[in-house]
Design a protein around this motif. Structure first.
Motif, PDB file in Angstrom:
ATOM      1  N   GLY A 481      -0.026 -10.368  -7.025  1.00 35.34           N
ATOM      2  CA  GLY A 481      -0.977 -10.448  -8.500  1.00 35.34           C
ATOM      3  C   GLY A 481      -1.917  -9.781  -8.248  1.00 35.34           C
ATOM      4  N   MET A 482      -3.131 -10.245 -10.007  1.00 38.23           N
ATOM      5  CA  MET A 482      -3.787 -10.042 -10.456  1.00 38.23           C
ATOM      6  C   MET A 482      -4.746 -10.696 -10.138  1.00 38.23           C
ATOM      7  N   ARG A 483      -5.941  -9.298 -10.353  1.00 30.82           N
ATOM      8  CA  ARG A 483      -7.063 -10.920  -9.820  1.00 30.82           C
ATOM      9  C   ARG A 483      -7.285 -11.253  -8.335  1.00 30.82           C
ATOM     10  N   GLN A 484      -7.596 -11.873  -8.028  1.00 30.72           N
ATOM     11  CA  GLN A 484      -7.986 -12.811  -6.320  1.00 30.72           C
ATOM     12  C   GLN A 484      -6.409 -13.032  -5.912  1.00 30.72           C
ATOM     13  N   SER A 485      -4.893 -13.199  -7.037  1.00 32.97           N
ATOM     14  CA  SER A 485      -4.153 -13.212  -6.187  1.00 32.97           C
ATOM     15  C   SER A 485      -3.489 -11.650  -5.287  1.00 32.97           C
ATOM     16  N   GLY A 486      -4.249 -10.819  -5.426  1.00 31.54           N
ATOM     17  CA  GLY A 486      -3.647  -9.797  -4.546  1.00 31.54           C
ATOM     18  C   GLY A 486      -3.831  -8.623  -4.618  1.00 31.54           C
ATOM     19  N   MET A 487      -3.414  -7.734  -3.961  1.00 31.98           N
ATOM     20  CA  MET A 487      -3.562  -5.715  -4.635  1.00 31.98           C
ATOM     21  C   MET A 487      -2.199  -5.241  -3.703  1.00 31.98           C
ATOM     22  N   GLY A 488      -1.370  -4.742  -5.026  1.00 31.98           N
ATOM     23  CA  GLY A 488      -0.173  -4.065  -4.767  1.00 31.98           C
ATOM     24  C   GLY A 488       0.380  -4.752  -5.217  1.00 31.98           C
ATOM     25  N   ARG A 489       2.121  -4.015  -4.943  1.00 35.65           N
ATOM     26  CA  ARG A 489       3.051  -5.091  -5.136  1.00 35.65           C
ATOM     27  C   ARG A 489       4.170  -4.412  -4.146  1.00 35.65           C
ATOM     28  N   ARG A 490       5.233  -5.865  -4.103  1.00 40.12           N
ATOM     29  CA  ARG A 490       6.406  -6.049  -3.433  1.00 40.12           C
ATOM     30  C   ARG A 490       7.590  -5.536  -4.648  1.00 40.12           C
ATOM     31  N   GLN A 491       8.367  -4.762  -4.270  1.00 38.52           N
ATOM     32  CA  GLN A 491       9.649  -5.506  -4.623  1.00 38.52           C
ATOM     33  C   GLN A 491       9.851  -3.449  -5.869  1.00 38.52           C
ATOM     34  N   GLY A 492      10.734  -3.157  -6.511  1.00 37.68           N
ATOM     35  CA  GLY A 492      10.759  -1.875  -7.358  1.00 37.68           C
ATOM     36  C   GLY A 492      10.607  -0.503  -6.833  1.00 37.68           C
ATOM     37  N   ALA A 493      10.204   0.355  -7.538  1.00 40.80           N
ATOM     38  CA  ALA A 493       9.353   1.451  -6.755  1.00 40.80           C
ATOM     39  C   ALA A 493       7.951   1.885  -5.805  1.00 40.80           C
ATOM     40  N   GLU A 494       7.285   0.751  -6.558  1.00 36.81           N
ATOM     41  CA  GLU A 494       6.017   0.542  -6.130  1.00 36.81           C
ATOM     42  C   GLU A 494       6.463  -0.042  -4.679  1.00 36.81           C
ATOM     43  N   GLY A 495       7.356  -0.933  -4.587  1.00 37.69           N
ATOM     44  CA  GLY A 495       7.452  -1.738  -3.360  1.00 37.69           C
ATOM     45  C   GLY A 495       7.828  -0.837  -2.116  1.00 37.69           C
ATOM     46  N   VAL A 496       8.482   0.358  -2.484  1.00 40.10           N
ATOM     47  CA  VAL A 496       8.806   1.290  -1.471  1.00 40.10           C
ATOM     48  C   VAL A 496       7.772   1.901  -1.360  1.00 40.10           C
ATOM     49  N   LEU A 497       7.147   2.831  -2.264  1.00 39.95           N
ATOM     50  CA  LEU A 497       6.637   3.848  -2.500  1.00 39.95           C
ATOM     51  C   LEU A 497       5.160   4.222  -1.715  1.00 39.95           C
ATOM     52  N   ARG A 498       4.548   2.277  -1.606  1.00 37.55           N
ATOM     53  CA  ARG A 498       3.578   2.187  -0.729  1.00 37.55           C
ATOM     54  C   ARG A 498       3.585   2.666   0.851  1.00 37.55           C
ATOM     55  N   PHE A 499       5.168   2.762   0.943  1.00 30.17           N
ATOM     56  CA  PHE A 499       5.197   3.314   2.397  1.00 30.17           C
ATOM     57  C   PHE A 499       5.273   4.108   3.146  1.00 30.17           C
ATOM     58  N   THR A 500       4.908   4.915   1.472  1.00 31.39           N
ATOM     59  CA  THR A 500       5.000   6.907   1.437  1.00 31.39           C
ATOM     60  C   THR A 500       3.790   7.457   1.723  1.00 31.39           C
ATOM     61  N   GLU A 501       3.322   8.444   2.119  1.00 33.03           N
ATOM     62  CA  GLU A 501       2.365   9.249   1.430  1.00 33.03           C
ATOM     63  C   GLU A 501       3.490  10.944   0.626  1.00 33.03           C
ATOM     64  N   THR A 502       3.185  10.954  -0.723  1.00 32.69           N
ATOM     65  CA  THR A 502       3.487  11.850  -1.076  1.00 32.69           C
ATOM     66  C   THR A 502       2.994  13.525  -1.042  1.00 32.69           C
TER      67      THR A 502
END
Ligand code: NAD
Length: 541
Positions: A481-502
């Motif tokens: 979501g944008m705005r009050q519907s959330g932060m961050g993304r599930r699915q796609g590259a963002e959906g997995v990279l959020r669980f890592t430190e680069t």
């Protein structure tokens, strides 16, 4: 409109008299207690307390769910953390292969999954199918793209040829997942799959009403070869276990209401850990003047009434071009009135129950408030206790105005408000009204025009000639979501990279990145300046 048993016949009527197995479904368990106990044994729980869960289908008891304490949550994290150390060293290809085995298992065992989901949530079986479907898509996508997203990469170094730089994606550690009841199988699992792929362990706290679907997911992961202890499950009220879950986690994934999302975000900020929040919406659907009316009416039914509207991406506001309004609304109302409602484990119903009295009360309050303030009910608008304790008819409203609660607040039920528009720019402005920004849909036969319009809508996903599945079912497409519907993304590259430190590892050869051989600082700066100009000329990034 009929109610059906799993076998297809009518369910026994609900009675308030003494519990008699022959006449009262509440007198016997919906599922074999041994089967349920085999699932609930996975919960880390030492309180000795249990919570009884009933089926929204007919009020029948389903399970006594052992309850965890905050100390149990800490114990779950300790076990997960020990298991994660060796999992992080397991080759990526092996972790990916586990997901591909899960894909097959979920498809093979879908009947069992669907039964659990329907018993726990009361939704129609065809809506329950979206859940194993979504997990199979997610498992395949991440299983097949593991190297693409998580493989080590060479990136350009400061000194060409002499500075070698590699980036690695290091797992965060243990991910806490808090999930809601509306899609109990997929919401409990879908974020965890990329987390596991990236080398993390998981501690999951599914919603209290729908623990069995989530626990079955944990069992399937183990059958797919996930080492013991990597996926921990705790059970209990969110406000009681939430703080312990955030305290133990290296990252938190939350799906639920915007109000709870804010609490989780504050707790994560206090610990300086990341989180992704998939929250509520008040999703608009636009029917343009060149829309295929029949296709739009069919999509509007699915978009508004899938899972009785208890879907974060479902539609609650519809803006229809003046030129087609009457024709479209006639078709939408007719299709809605043709829907079959029922309490059934079978495939034959188009819409099932709401999940709880709380949901029924919330939906009833929104509709009653709108009607009291002058809204018109085109169809629906009432509860259906004859079908099951929490049934509510699919409802289409006209004349909804800003002072009515359902104008801007999420109903999270089978209720949609219709509005006319004259100019497309006006429809876009009204779609962008309010605080949410999760999902939108546009119906038009001109794909280019609709895609151009989509870019102007402030939502994380926009579906054209489809309500939500074109984006949600495309796992390569980030969702959130944008705005009050959330932060961050599930699915796609963002959906997995959020669980890592680069992590970047740079190796310098032959020369150092500092003045050498008695060179003055001033000369070094001049040489570097010339180099910088040259590298830009050569097109180097
Ligand atoms: P909720 O926020 O009340 O509960 C969701 C989960 O959070 C449950 O597991 C609950 O036990 C837990 N929880 C509640 N209070 C907590 C606290 N203080 N600390 C930690 N955990 C806590 O939401 P709900 O009403 O059960 O779910 C419906 C909402 O979820 C809707 O607003 C819907 O739009 C949203 N939702 C969003 C998505 C998405 O992907 N964006 C998906 C599904 C549902």
């Amino acid at each position: 409109m009929t109610a059906q048993t799993p076998a297809g016949g009518p369910l026994p009527p609900m009675t308030d008299g003494p519990h008699d197995p022959e006449h009262d479904p509440r007198a016997s368990y919906a599922l074999e207690p041994e089967y349920v106990a085999a699932l609930t044994r996975r919960i880390v729980a030492s309180s000795g307390r249990t919570a009884e869960v009933f089926s929204p289908l007919n009020g029948q008891p389903i399970a006594h769910v052992p309850q965890s304490t905050p100390a149990d949550v800490a114990e779950a994290f300790a076990r997960a953390r020990r298991a994660q150390e060796s999992w992080a060293r397991t080759p990526l290809a092996e972790r990916a292969a586990m997901l591909l085995r899960l894909h097959d298992l979920v498809l093979d065992r879908q009947e069992e999954i669907l039964d659990l989901i329907v018993w726990e949530s009361g939704k129609a079986r065809k809506h329950a199918f979206d859940e194993p479907g979504h997990i199979a898509l997610t498992a395949r996508y991440y299983g097949r793209t593991a190297e693409q997203h998580l493989g080590t990469r060479r990136v350009p170094g400061i000194v060409p040829a002499l500075t070698r730089v590699e980036t690695h994606h290091v797992p965060k550690g243990v991910v806490g997942i808090i999930s809601p009841w509306n899609y109990p199988f997929t919401m409990a699992l879908c974020d965890g799959l990329p987390a596991l792929l990236a080398g993390n362990a998981v501690v999951a706290k599914p919603d209290a009403q729908t623990m069995l679907s989530a626990l079955f997911g944990a069992q399937l992961l183990e059958e797919a070869g996930l080492p013991a202890d990597l996926w921990q499950v705790v059970a209990g009220p969110g406000p009681e276990l939430g703080p312990a879950l955030v305290d133990g986690a290296d990252y938190v994934c939350f799906t639920g209401s915007t109000a709870t999302g804010r609490i989780i975000a504050q707790q994560c900020a206090e610990r300086l850990i990341g989180c992704s929040l998939e929250l509520g919406g008040k999703n608009p659907i636009l029917v343009l003047r060149d829309a295929d009316i029949e296709k739009a009416a069919e999509g509007a039914v699915r978009g508004s009434f899938s899972n009785a509207g208890q879907l974060c991406v479902s539609m609650e506001r519809m803006y229809v071009a003046d030129q087609v309004y009457d024709r479209f609304v006639d078709r939408f109302v007719a299709r809605t009135e043709a829907m079959s409602l029922g309490a059934s484990l079978g495939w034959g119903v188009d819409m099932g129950s709401l999940i709880s009295q709380q949901q029924l009360d919330a939906v009833t309050a929104h509709v009653d408030d709108a009607v009291a303030k002058g809204a018109r009910v085109r169809t629906g608008g009432r509860a259906r206790p004859d079908l099951g304790p929490y049934f509510y008819e699919p409802t289409i409203l006209e004349g909804v105005t800003p002072e009515m609660t359902c104008f801007g607040h999420e109903t999270f039920g089978p209720v949609i408000a219709l509005y006319r528009f004259h100019e497309e720019s006006e429809a876009v402005a009204r779609a962008n009204d309010g605080e949410y920004g999760l999902n939108a849909a546009i119906y038009s036969q001109d794909g280019n025009r609709a895609r151009a319009l989509a870019r102007r809508i402030k939502c994380g996903t926009v579906n054209i000639n489809e309500a939500f599945s074109a984006t949600f079912g495309s796992i390569a497409a980030p969702m959130g979501g944008m705005r009050q519907s959330g932060m961050g993304r599930r699915q796609g590259a963002e959906g997995v990279l959020r669980f890592t430190e680069t992590q970047s590892v740079g190796t310098q050869r032959l020369i150092r990145i500092a003045p050498m051989l008695g060179m003055s600082g001033e000369l070094y700066a001049k040489v570097m300046t010339a180099n910088l100009r040259l590298l830009k000329k050569l097109g180097r990034p």
